[in-house]
Design a protein around this motif. Sequence first.
Motif, PDB file in Angstrom:
ATOM      1  N   ASP A   3       0.638  -1.358  -0.010  1.00 51.13           N
ATOM      2  CA  ASP A   3       0.010  -0.009   0.028  1.00 51.13           C
ATOM      3  C   ASP A   3       0.855   1.137  -0.171  1.00 51.13           C
ATOM      4  N   GLU A   4       1.872   1.202   0.736  1.00 50.25           N
ATOM      5  CA  GLU A   4       2.903   2.410   0.835  1.00 50.25           C
ATOM      6  C   GLU A   4       3.422   2.605  -0.351  1.00 50.25           C
ATOM      7  N   LYS A   5       3.930   1.590  -1.019  1.00 60.65           N
ATOM      8  CA  LYS A   5       4.984   2.054  -2.425  1.00 60.65           C
ATOM      9  C   LYS A   5       4.061   2.754  -3.330  1.00 60.65           C
ATOM     10  N   TYR A   6       2.931   2.483  -3.337  1.00 58.81           N
ATOM     11  CA  TYR A   6       1.969   3.358  -4.429  1.00 58.81           C
ATOM     12  C   TYR A   6       1.623   4.618  -4.139  1.00 58.81           C
ATOM     13  N   TYR A  16      13.395  15.548  -8.462  1.00 61.42           N
ATOM     14  CA  TYR A  16      14.137  14.848  -7.391  1.00 61.42           C
ATOM     15  C   TYR A  16      13.855  15.293  -5.762  1.00 61.42           C
ATOM     16  N   SER A  17      13.716  16.631  -5.722  1.00 61.23           N
ATOM     17  CA  SER A  17      13.839  17.018  -4.389  1.00 61.23           C
ATOM     18  C   SER A  17      12.361  16.499  -3.746  1.00 61.23           C
ATOM     19  N   ASN A  18      11.454  16.595  -4.256  1.00 61.47           N
ATOM     20  CA  ASN A  18       9.898  15.821  -3.987  1.00 61.47           C
ATOM     21  C   ASN A  18      10.120  14.480  -3.593  1.00 61.47           C
ATOM     22  N   TRP A  19      10.646  13.561  -4.834  1.00 56.39           N
ATOM     23  CA  TRP A  19      11.028  12.431  -4.618  1.00 56.39           C
ATOM     24  C   TRP A  19      12.019  11.969  -3.259  1.00 56.39           C
ATOM     25  N   LYS A  20      12.886  12.670  -3.196  1.00 55.96           N
ATOM     26  CA  LYS A  20      13.978  12.519  -2.027  1.00 55.96           C
ATOM     27  C   LYS A  20      13.005  12.728  -0.489  1.00 55.96           C
ATOM     28  N   PHE A  21      12.324  13.632  -0.643  1.00 61.66           N
ATOM     29  CA  PHE A  21      11.654  14.189   0.597  1.00 61.66           C
ATOM     30  C   PHE A  21      10.584  12.729   1.065  1.00 61.66           C
ATOM     31  N   ARG A  22       9.629  12.373   0.062  1.00 63.67           N
ATOM     32  CA  ARG A  22       8.734  11.321   0.264  1.00 63.67           C
ATOM     33  C   ARG A  22       9.484   9.927   0.638  1.00 63.67           C
ATOM     34  N   MET A  23      10.730   9.835   0.042  1.00 62.23           N
ATOM     35  CA  MET A  23      11.326   8.614   0.519  1.00 62.23           C
ATOM     36  C   MET A  23      11.996   8.536   1.696  1.00 62.23           C
ATOM     37  N   GLN A  24      12.592   9.883   2.210  1.00 63.39           N
ATOM     38  CA  GLN A  24      13.025  10.076   3.459  1.00 63.39           C
ATOM     39  C   GLN A  24      11.817   9.757   4.752  1.00 63.39           C
ATOM     40  N   VAL A  25      10.811  10.405   4.278  1.00 61.01           N
ATOM     41  CA  VAL A  25       9.852  10.011   5.163  1.00 61.01           C
ATOM     42  C   VAL A  25       9.475   8.756   5.419  1.00 61.01           C
ATOM     43  N   LYS A  29       9.752   6.008   8.534  1.00 59.07           N
ATOM     44  CA  LYS A  29       8.796   5.600   9.501  1.00 59.07           C
ATOM     45  C   LYS A  29       9.092   4.051   9.828  1.00 59.07           C
ATOM     46  N   HIS A  30       9.726   3.106   8.875  1.00 59.85           N
ATOM     47  CA  HIS A  30      10.339   2.089   9.073  1.00 59.85           C
ATOM     48  C   HIS A  30      11.788   1.997   9.904  1.00 59.85           C
ATOM     49  N   ASP A  31      12.149   3.055  10.267  1.00 59.90           N
ATOM     50  CA  ASP A  31      13.401   3.093  11.065  1.00 59.90           C
ATOM     51  C   ASP A  31      14.616   2.749  10.120  1.00 59.90           C
ATOM     52  N   LEU A  32      14.583   3.076   8.842  1.00 62.53           N
ATOM     53  CA  LEU A  32      15.675   2.830   8.049  1.00 62.53           C
ATOM     54  C   LEU A  32      16.262   4.054   7.563  1.00 62.53           C
ATOM     55  N   ILE A  33      16.239   5.222   8.101  1.00 54.11           N
ATOM     56  CA  ILE A  33      16.680   6.523   7.625  1.00 54.11           C
ATOM     57  C   ILE A  33      18.198   6.512   8.019  1.00 54.11           C
ATOM     58  N   ASP A  34      18.766   5.951   8.903  1.00 52.28           N
ATOM     59  CA  ASP A  34      20.137   6.014   9.155  1.00 52.28           C
ATOM     60  C   ASP A  34      21.063   5.342   8.101  1.00 52.28           C
ATOM     61  N   TYR A  35      20.491   4.406   7.358  1.00 49.52           N
ATOM     62  CA  TYR A  35      21.196   3.517   6.482  1.00 49.52           C
ATOM     63  C   TYR A  35      21.356   4.094   5.117  1.00 49.52           C
ATOM     64  N   ILE A  36      20.811   5.187   5.085  1.00 50.28           N
ATOM     65  CA  ILE A  36      21.076   5.840   3.686  1.00 50.28           C
ATOM     66  C   ILE A  36      22.089   7.311   4.047  1.00 50.28           C
ATOM     67  N   ASN A  37      22.128   7.744   5.233  1.00 51.45           N
ATOM     68  CA  ASN A  37      22.859   8.836   5.829  1.00 51.45           C
ATOM     69  C   ASN A  37      24.352   8.203   6.289  1.00 51.45           C
ATOM     70  N   THR A  38      24.548   6.969   6.678  1.00 52.49           N
ATOM     71  CA  THR A  38      25.879   6.458   7.090  1.00 52.49           C
ATOM     72  C   THR A  38      25.997   5.178   6.639  1.00 52.49           C
ATOM     73  N   PRO A  39      27.527   4.824   6.112  1.00 48.78           N
ATOM     74  CA  PRO A  39      27.919   3.674   5.638  1.00 48.78           C
ATOM     75  C   PRO A  39      27.723   2.509   6.436  1.00 48.78           C
ATOM     76  N   LEU A  40      27.393   1.303   5.936  1.00 46.41           N
ATOM     77  CA  LEU A  40      27.114   0.095   6.977  1.00 46.41           C
ATOM     78  C   LEU A  40      28.567  -0.128   7.781  1.00 46.41           C
ATOM     79  N   ASP A  41      29.740   0.108   7.226  1.00 41.95           N
ATOM     80  CA  ASP A  41      30.747  -0.131   8.003  1.00 41.95           C
ATOM     81  C   ASP A  41      30.866   0.577   9.407  1.00 41.95           C
ATOM     82  N   SER A  68      15.600  -2.395  -0.947  1.00 34.34           N
ATOM     83  CA  SER A  68      14.268  -2.831  -1.738  1.00 34.34           C
ATOM     84  C   SER A  68      13.178  -1.485  -2.071  1.00 34.34           C
ATOM     85  N   PHE A  69      13.317  -0.866  -0.727  1.00 36.55           N
ATOM     86  CA  PHE A  69      12.256   0.494  -0.888  1.00 36.55           C
ATOM     87  C   PHE A  69      12.832   1.394  -1.832  1.00 36.55           C
ATOM     88  N   ILE A  70      14.145   1.598  -1.932  1.00 35.54           N
ATOM     89  CA  ILE A  70      14.786   2.627  -2.943  1.00 35.54           C
ATOM     90  C   ILE A  70      14.519   2.145  -4.391  1.00 35.54           C
TER      91      ILE A  70
END
Length: 296
Positions: A3-6, A16-25, A29-41, A68-70
């Motif tokens: 439901d959310e992906k649509y 891009y700025s609008n798409w980026k804002f929606r993806m960040q939100v 929500k799924h507690d995954l925001i840190d994994y796009i701001n900080t490397p896994l190492d 997968s979300f991205i």
Amino acid sequence: MDDEKYKIPLFDGTNYSNWKFRMQVLLEKHDLIDYINTPLDVFVRALPAGSADPQAIVMRKKVRKCKSFIIQRIADSHLKYVKEKVTAYEMWQALSESFERKGVASQLRLRKMLLTMRYATTETMVSHFLKFDKLVRELKLTGANLVETDIVCHLLLTMPEEYNMVVTALETLSSEQLTLGFVKTRLFNEKAKRGANVSTKDTNSSTVFSAATKNRKSNVNKREGEVNGKNRARFNFKCHYCGIIEHKRSECRKLKLENKDSESAKAALDDSVDNRKEFVFITKSEEITDSSTCWF
């Protein structure tokens, strides 16, 4: 998740700025925001020594979920930007580097657009604010440091001469009072006031024009009736010139036509007899002994 992906449109290289804002939100929500701001190492090195392996496994699962979300929100035409990336952080950085357009060149272009932007009185104030806010957001994404006072100044510069009185009144306020929201409210109220005045003026003009047209039409009809003989009594005697009933000698058309032809013939005869013509003479004085005048 289905439901959310649509709710987020596929990214096709635009907005891009609008798409980026929606993806960040969504990722937040799924507690995954840190994994796009900080490397896994960095996350793995920060784990305690005894629990490194189990928590690292959990983190890698979250990274795969974030990837997968991205990917689900990118159009097929733009998947090439993230296909060879391993982590969600690398994908996010690749998209940012390709579409955020950071640098001095982008800042100059956007600042020039802000300085040349003008509000057209034919458009709504809301649409003007939306276009202005979009430029400001894009300018911030390029790395420009804009404080609220700068944004307010740019907005006031977009207003035409009709709003000079409002702009002058706003200039007298202190920096604490001169917030972006307050300025937008004042400009919006001024636009509404001008719209009400124009509407009232148009209504009054239409009323006057309608009344004047109505009166004029009645007067025209009255004159036409008089010419057609509707308001004139019937004349039951013969004309002393042509002998036709219904008009007098003074109203006889035949007599008037003959008199007119007679006058035209007389004027033509007079012109041929007099044979008058008009001439224009130009004189020129010359310095000669007898001070005579030469005619041309």
